[in-house]
Design a protein around this motif. Sequence first.
Motif, PDB file in Angstrom:
ATOM      1  N   ARG A 197       0.817  -1.219   0.000  1.00  0.00           N
ATOM      2  CA  ARG A 197       0.000   0.000   0.000  1.00  0.00           C
ATOM      3  C   ARG A 197       0.849   1.267   0.000  1.00  0.00           C
ATOM      4  N   ARG A 257      -9.326  -0.675 -17.068  1.00  0.00           N
ATOM      5  CA  ARG A 257      -8.229  -1.514 -16.581  1.00  0.00           C
ATOM      6  C   ARG A 257      -7.258  -1.880 -17.678  1.00  0.00           C
ATOM      7  N   ARG A 281      -5.498   2.480  -5.943  1.00  0.00           N
ATOM      8  CA  ARG A 281      -5.401   1.018  -5.830  1.00  0.00           C
ATOM      9  C   ARG A 281      -4.086   0.626  -6.484  1.00  0.00           C
ATOM     10  N   ASP A 327      -1.832  -1.840  -6.249  1.00  0.00           N
ATOM     11  CA  ASP A 327      -1.322  -3.181  -6.523  1.00  0.00           C
ATOM     12  C   ASP A 327      -1.973  -3.748  -7.781  1.00  0.00           C
ATOM     13  N   GLY A 376      -3.553  -7.163  -6.901  1.00  0.00           N
ATOM     14  CA  GLY A 376      -4.604  -7.230  -5.894  1.00  0.00           C
ATOM     15  C   GLY A 376      -4.387  -8.342  -4.876  1.00  0.00           C
ATOM     16  N   SER A 377      -3.172  -8.499  -4.411  1.00  0.00           N
ATOM     17  CA  SER A 377      -2.867  -9.603  -3.491  1.00  0.00           C
ATOM     18  C   SER A 377      -3.612  -9.502  -2.162  1.00  0.00           C
ATOM     19  N   GLU A 378      -3.894  -8.273  -1.717  1.00  0.00           N
ATOM     20  CA  GLU A 378      -4.646  -8.136  -0.467  1.00  0.00           C
ATOM     21  C   GLU A 378      -6.053  -8.708  -0.621  1.00  0.00           C
ATOM     22  N   VAL A 379      -6.692  -8.428  -1.755  1.00  0.00           N
ATOM     23  CA  VAL A 379      -8.033  -8.966  -2.009  1.00  0.00           C
ATOM     24  C   VAL A 379      -7.993 -10.485  -2.013  1.00  0.00           C
ATOM     25  N   GLU A 437     -11.953  -8.243  -8.934  1.00  0.00           N
ATOM     26  CA  GLU A 437     -11.413  -6.903  -8.749  1.00  0.00           C
ATOM     27  C   GLU A 437      -9.932  -6.925  -8.413  1.00  0.00           C
ATOM     28  N   ALA A 438      -9.411  -8.092  -8.023  1.00  0.00           N
ATOM     29  CA  ALA A 438      -8.003  -8.173  -7.647  1.00  0.00           C
ATOM     30  C   ALA A 438      -7.095  -7.824  -8.812  1.00  0.00           C
ATOM     31  N   GLY A 439      -7.453  -8.229 -10.010  1.00  0.00           N
ATOM     32  CA  GLY A 439      -6.628  -7.918 -11.165  1.00  0.00           C
ATOM     33  C   GLY A 439      -5.828  -9.097 -11.675  1.00  0.00           C
TER      34      GLY A 439
END
Length: 282
Positions: free
Chosen positions: A68, A157, A165, A167, A170-173, A200-202
Amino acid sequence: MTVRRISAGLVAAALFTPGLVACTGAGTTGTGASPTATASGTATATGTVAPVAGDAKQELLASTEAIRTGNFRFTMTGGGSTAEGQVHEPSQSARIRVSLGDASSDLSMTLDVIHHRPDSWVKVDLGGRAAGKVPGVEALNLGKYQHLDQNRIKGDRNLGFDFDRLDPAGSEVLTRGITEVRRTGEGAYAGTIDVSEAAEAGSLDASMIAALGAQAKSVPFTAKVDPQGRLSELVIQVPASGQTAAQEIRVTYSDYGNATAAQKPPADQVVEAPPELYRLFD
């Protein structure tokens, strides 16, 4: 695979488009028994319920906090394609290089995307037998950095970058979706993730998640953290689904706090992006 859909979802959504995987032949076939998530834990293949290891999951969640800060380098690989780049929030800049397909593909694409707020540029290179069939290819100014209209890429995207956002993977998601996890060594973990709500993580394309069906509830993963407890690697082992072979999606992070600002392209290498470029990424 259609020519235009090769580029859907830059970074991971583009990298792991099932049609591209089919063209490149990447991945392996076959999948073993998958555990199924339950409200109280995870049902193993033998039917035994294994509770989530709370401390281990919290360690992995905490490992994503450094992302982050927006100062790191990353790589993503999967489906025969790769992405690598740097994010440097202090300068509001990022650079991402994506390679889709290879010399054996009907169509391959490399993208060099630079964001330096408030501007963005992309350089597109095409290869393969189908390159000449890309709609509007004659107007794409291949080999030049094409300056992007922010109004046309806002929330996109494919070409945009959201500095709220940071990352791309989206590893946190994904980590929030862990259903079972165990430590396998010093700084190493393994378990399962419910990716059903992780589009949504990507790092997973929505169409891939939909194709997994019930399997999306329990996808195997491994992870590593560095000596400072920061996430260094996340590997998602996506099972086969429909006509898409099983594949491994690998994300790595490095150089926390040591990434550098992305450099703007030289003015003599920049042109304004034509309408054909935006249509390519619709």
